[in-house]
Design a protein around this motif. Sequence first.
Motif: not given
Length: 437
Positions: A315-319, A397-400
Amino acid sequence: MVYLSTFVAVCGSFAFGSCAGYSSPTQTAITKDLSLSLAEYSVFGSILTFGAMIGAITSGPIADFIGRKGAMRTATGFCVAGWLAIFFAKGALSLDIGRLATGYGMGVFSYVVPVFIAEIAPKNLRGALTTENQLMICCAVSVAFIIGTVLTWRTLALTGLIPCAILLFGLFFIPESPRWLAKIGHEKEFEAALQDLRGKGADISEEAAEIRDYIETLERLPKAKMLDLFQRRYLRSVIIGVGLMVFQQFGGINGICFYLSNIFESAGVSPSIATITYAIIQVPITALNTTVIDKAGRKPLLLVSSTGLVLACILSGTSFYLKDHNLAPSSVPILAVTGILMYIGSFSAGMGAVPWVVMSEIFPINIKGIAGSLATLVNWFGAWAVSYTFNFLMSWSSYGTFIIYAAINAVAIVFVITVVPETKGRTLEQIQAAINA
């Protein structure tokens, strides 16, 4: 007496949480008052984990040599000295020495408190009482976060002395661990301590005989050295204890916990709301954990917790993925908040407390000191590595970053299913005999 002894011991856990929660609310005030650079404050923040690593290495041998109560007194002494050095600090050096000393105390407490509780508790209460360790750490971190917003940083340092004082006073009224007394051959004190813990009229003959038999069997084995941990007879318990610590830390908890405000800020949410929500969620879920661990068991809690962590990271990665690619901007803050709060809730539901409970149960008493030190050292090394690399990963990479943590937590699910045994409702001797057969 078991409840009183547990209460006294978990004052050490509260002292631990006070040290861990101190740096977050005081950053602005300390850097301004003592004119510290960001680099100097970062050293002050992170030197805690180095102190804790040294504490972890020495905690087992200290607890084996001068007893569980002696180890708690030693840790308290370091915490008191550390808090006073921080209170009187005029510059970076005194601050760092104080922080290193409180870190050392934390490292010793993180091993000796769950071990002491596991050794004094009857088997039907052991899980619930050992989880009190994590509950008190969470409470202390939350208290430091909240009162740190109204107290000056020097006054906040003095509040760290309160649990230390209660612990030192309380240790005069509680018995030493009967298993440790039996191990060093203090027969009279062993029986008196066990009788004290089980109640004046209780029949302790069966439990005392089981502990004696087990220790006699172990006494025939040579004294354990670090390399002995990798012998076949101990390897499984070492893999379980160390493996759980690896997954607890490398799943990302310290990166997310230390930089909570930054994460929320970059997702467009108020950091102060985030910190208070973190404190509000963490404590009740950890408290709930203490009531269900002896009924539900260790494995189910670990599996539910790890599954929640995987979903929360996704969820956090998606955001952050949506934010980076400028997609659905209105849903970014909602997804980020839901993901992070779900992460904290899931961690508190199992991965926070249960690895420490299992670690205190699975090692035979002749290797408990050295194996417990190794597991605690791995835990602190993981805490340092994750908190140190988190900002670098987020800038890469924040979502990575969150996808990496999701993958590690997914591997944790497989590890728990295939390697970790269920330990509820069994004596320590039964657990260790089954694992190390």
